[in-house]
Design an enzyme around this catalytic site. Structure first.
Site, PDB file in Angstrom:
ATOM      1  CG  ASP A   1     -43.881  88.983  46.634  1.00 38.05           C
ATOM      2  OD1 ASP A   1     -44.689  89.524  45.878  1.00 38.05           O
ATOM      3  OD2 ASP A   1     -44.178  88.417  47.704  1.00 38.05           O
TER       4      ASP A   1
ATOM      5  CE  LYS B   1     -47.450  92.602  48.864  1.00 36.16           C
ATOM      6  NZ  LYS B   1     -47.436  91.414  49.657  1.00 36.16           N
TER       7      LYS B   1
ATOM      8  CG  MET C   1     -41.214  92.410  57.393  1.00 38.21           C
ATOM      9  SD  MET C   1     -42.938  92.446  56.860  1.00 38.21           S
ATOM     10  CE  MET C   1     -43.629  91.061  57.741  1.00 38.21           C
TER      11      MET C   1
HETATM   12  N1  SAH Z   1     -43.296  84.914  53.588  1.00 47.82           N
HETATM   13  C1  SAH Z   1     -41.931  85.197  53.966  1.00 47.82           C
HETATM   14  C2  SAH Z   1     -41.837  86.417  54.832  1.00 47.82           C
HETATM   15  C3  SAH Z   1     -42.235  87.670  54.117  1.00 47.82           C
HETATM   16  S1  SAH Z   1     -42.086  89.086  55.135  1.00 47.82           S
HETATM   17  C4  SAH Z   1     -41.344  83.989  54.664  1.00 47.82           C
HETATM   18  O1  SAH Z   1     -42.050  83.037  54.983  1.00 47.82           O
HETATM   19  O2  SAH Z   1     -40.131  83.988  54.887  1.00 47.82           O
HETATM   20  C5  SAH Z   1     -40.523  89.715  54.647  1.00 47.82           C
HETATM   21  C6  SAH Z   1     -39.517  89.523  55.769  1.00 47.82           C
HETATM   22  O3  SAH Z   1     -39.087  88.185  55.822  1.00 47.82           O
HETATM   23  C7  SAH Z   1     -38.272  90.324  55.594  1.00 47.82           C
HETATM   24  O4  SAH Z   1     -38.440  91.658  56.021  1.00 47.82           O
HETATM   25  C8  SAH Z   1     -37.331  89.580  56.506  1.00 47.82           C
HETATM   26  O5  SAH Z   1     -37.587  89.887  57.845  1.00 47.82           O
HETATM   27  C9  SAH Z   1     -37.754  88.152  56.288  1.00 47.82           C
HETATM   28  N2  SAH Z   1     -36.945  87.489  55.268  1.00 47.82           N
HETATM   29  C10 SAH Z   1     -37.341  86.975  54.100  1.00 47.82           C
HETATM   30  N3  SAH Z   1     -36.322  86.387  53.439  1.00 47.82           N
HETATM   31  C11 SAH Z   1     -35.251  86.517  54.231  1.00 47.82           C
HETATM   32  C12 SAH Z   1     -33.882  86.105  54.138  1.00 47.82           C
HETATM   33  N4  SAH Z   1     -33.430  85.438  53.070  1.00 47.82           N
HETATM   34  N5  SAH Z   1     -33.048  86.426  55.147  1.00 47.82           N
HETATM   35  C13 SAH Z   1     -33.497  87.080  56.226  1.00 47.82           C
HETATM   36  N6  SAH Z   1     -34.765  87.492  56.386  1.00 47.82           N
HETATM   37  C14 SAH Z   1     -35.632  87.220  55.396  1.00 47.82           C
END
Ligand code: SAH
Length: 466
Positions: free
Chosen positions: A246, A268, A382
Site C-alpha cells: 500500500d 490507495k 482518515m
Molecule cells: N490499517 C491502518 C490504517 C489504515 S487507514 C492501521 O492500522 O494503522 C489509513 C489511515 O491511518 C490514515 O489516513 C491515517 O489516519 C492513519 N495512519 C496510518 N499510518 C499513520 C501514521 N504513521 N501516522 C498517522 N496516521 C496514520
C-alpha cells in the site's frame, strides 16, 4: 575463511578445563549444555563453581599434570599467561585441541558466539578480532530467528522418513519448501503442534497429486518506523516471492524484503485508488495459484481500517491458503511516539477507534452522542478532511470545546508532526500545521499529556475559537 567451523558431538564426552574461577565456570556451562562432562582441574576451585557443577562435573583439586590431558578437547581458563602457555603445551603434547581463554595466539580453536534453538545452532566467530562485533551480529541474528525455530527442525526430523516413503524424489525439495515456508511451519512456530501435524498428514496424502499451490500472508507493516515491524512480518517479507503493498508502506520497510522478491504497488490514496479492491484480490489469487508465496503488506494492522477482512474472505473463497500477521496500528504507534497514554486511570476509561472517512461533503455517519461521552479517548483515522465537522459534532453532542486534542501526522516516521490544542481549535491545528499526509486525530483529556507541540508555538498567542 580463516577458520574451519565444525559442530562437535560432545554427548557423554570428557572435556578438560584447567581453572577454577568465573571463566572456567562459563566454559563448563557451555560444555554441559551440549551434553559434555567437564573435568575441572585446579588447586583452587571457587565455591560457587563447585556448588553449581556439583554432580555434573568431575573435580581434581591440584595443578594439572601432563597425564591429566588426553581428552580430545582442553580449555585453559586461568589468569596467569605464562602458566597457561605451559598447560596448553602439555595438552597439545597429549593430542588435545586447545583453547586458552583470552589468548587467541595460543588457541587452536575459538569458542564462537552461539544462538541456540535446540536442533538449530548458529555459531559466530570474528576470529577473536572483536567480541563486541560478534555479540552485535548475534543479537541481530537472534532477532531474526523465531524462538521456536528448533521445534521446526524437530518437527521436520519426525516426518523425514514418512516424506521419503510418500513423496516422489523429484518433488521432495518442493515439498519441504512448502512445509518450511508455509502454514505448517507457521503453526509449529505458533506452538500449535496439533494443527501442524494434522496439516502435515493431509499434505503428505495429497501433495503428489497436486499442482504446487502458493499461499498469501496478509501482513501488518506497522505505522512506518521499520523498528516497529513484528519479527514474523520480517520473516515473511524475507520469504516472499511477491509483495503487494500500500501507499502507507515506506521504502525503509520494503528494503527489508528478500532482494529478488517482486514488488507491486497497489496502494490507495483516498478517492484515487491505484487499483480497485477486486483487482488487487484477483492479482493475489493468480500469484498464489501460480505457486508463489505472496505477502500482502498493509500499513498499521490489516484488520484496523485496512480491508484485511474483505481480502481474507475473498482469498478463502478462491481456495487460497491465507493467514494474517498483526501490525501495530497507527493509534497505538502514534500514541507511543508522542507519549500520549490512550487510557489513563484518571482521565480515560475507554478508547474508541473510528474512521472519519465519508463520501463527498457528507458527515461521517457516527454515533456522536456515544463518542462525545466524557472519559472516552476518541481516535479518528482518515479524519483530516472532516476535522471541521468532527469538531462541531462532538461539541454539539456535549463534549466541552476546551477538550484537549492532538493531531499526529506521519507518526513514528522521521517526518512526524504532532500538534495539540483544544477541540474547538481542531480545524485550525490542521491548517496551521499544514497537515496533509496520513494523520490521526486524538480527542480527549489524555491529549494534554502528550508531548506534541502546542498550537500556540506555531501560530503565536492569538487563539480564537476556530
Ligand atoms: N490499517 C491502518 C490504517 C489504515 S487507514 C492501521 O492500522 O494503522 C489509513 C489511515 O491511518 C490514515 O489516513 C491515517 O489516519 C492513519 N495512519 C496510518 N499510518 C499513520 C501514521 N504513521 N501516522 C498517522 N496516521 C496514520
Amino acid at each position: 575463511m580463516q577458520h574451519f567451523p565444525i559442530f562437535l558431538d560432545l554427548d557423554g564426552k570428557t572435556v578438560v578445563v584447567s581453572g577454577g574461577g568465573e571463566a572456567a565456570l562459563a566454559k563448563a556451562r557451555l560444555i554441559m549444555a551440549a551434553g559434555g562432562i567437564p573435568t575441572i582441574i585446579s588447586s583452587e576451585i571457587e565455591p560457587a563453581l563447585q556448588n553449581e557443577l556439583n554432580g555434573a562435573a568431575r573435580f581434581i583439586f591440584r595443578s594439572p599434570k601432563q597425564t591429566d590431558f588426553g581428552a580430545p578437547i582442553a580449555i585453559i581458563a586461568i589468569e596467569d599467561g605464562e602458566l597457561a602457555k605451559i598447560y596448553a603445551a602439555m595438552a597439545q603434547s597429549q593430542g588435545s585441541l586447545v583453547n586458552v581463554v583470552d589468548q587467541p595466539d595460543l588457541c587452536e580453536f575459538n569458542v564462537p558466539s552461539i544462538i541456540d534453538r535446540d536442533s538449530v545452532t548458529v555459531a559466530i566467530s570474528t576470529n577473536g578480532a572483536s567480541p563486541v562485533l560478534g555479540r552485535r551480529i548475534r543479537a541481530q541474528i537472534e532477532a531474526l530467528l523465531p524462538a521456536r525455530l528448533g521445534d521446526v527442525a524437530t518437527f521436520a526430523a519426525k516426518f523425514r522418513e514418512a516424506v521419503k516413503d510418500m513423496i516422489r524424489p523429484a518433488r521432495r525439495r518442493a515439498f519441504w519448501e512448502r512445509v518450511i515456508d508455509g502454514p505448517i511451519a507457521n503453526a509449529v512456530l505458533r506452538g500449535d503442534s496439533v494443527a501442524a501435524e494434522k496439516q502435515m498428514l493431509a499434505e503428505l496424502n495429497t501433495f503428489n497429486a497436486e499442482a504446487l499451490r502458493g499461499s498469501v500472508h496478509i501482513v501488518g507493516a506497522g505505522p512506518g518506523d521499520p523498528d516497529l515491524l513484528t519479527l514474523r512480518a520480517l520473516r515473511l517479507l524475507q520469504s516472499a516471492d511477491i509483495i503487494f503493498f500500500d501507499r502507507l508502506v515506506g521504502d525503509e520497510i520494503l528494503n527489508l524484503a528478500r532482494r529478488d522478491a517482486e514488488r507491486v504497488f497497489v496502494g490507495k490514496a483516498k478517492a484515487d485508488h491505484a487499483l480497485p479492491q477486486r483487482e488487487i484480490e484477483a492479482l493475489m489469487v493468480a500469484a498464489a495459484q501460480a505457486g508463489k508465496t505472496v505477502v500482502r503488506l498493509k500499513g498499521g494492522d490489516p484488520f484496523v481500517f485496512g480491508r484485511g477482512g474483505e481480502e481474507l474472505e475473498s482469498l478463502r473463497k478462491a481456495g487460497i491458503e491465507v493467514d494474517v500477521t498483526p501490525g501495530i496500528t497507527a493509534a497505538v504507534g502514534c500514541a507511543a511516539s508522542v507519549s500520549l497514554p490512550l487510557t489513563h486511570r484518571d482521565y480515560a476509561q475507554a478508547v474508541t477507534f473510528v474512521t472519519g472517512h465519508a463520501k463527498g461533503d457528507a458527515d461521517p455517519s457516527l454515533d456522536w452522542r456515544a463518542l462525545a461521552t466524557l472519559n472516552n479517548t476518541l481516535v479518528v483515522y482518515m479524519g483530516v478532511g472532516k476535522a471541521q465537522q468532527i469538531s462541531a459534532q462532538m461539541i454539539a453532542h456535549g463534549r466541552a470545546p476546551s477538550t484537549p486534542v492532538a493531531v499526529v501526522e506521519n507518526g513514528t516516521r522521521a517526518n512526524e508532526i504532532a500538534v495539540k490544542g483544544s477541540l474547538a481549535e481542531l480545524p485550525r491545528i490542521i491548517q496551521a500545521a499544514k497537515i496533509s499526509g496520513p494523520a490521526l486525530l486524538i480527542i480527549g483529556e489524555v491529549a494534554a499529556l502528550s508531548d506534541a507541540d502546542d498550537l500556540i508555538s506555531i501560530v503565536g498567542d492569538h487563539r480564537s475559537a476556530a
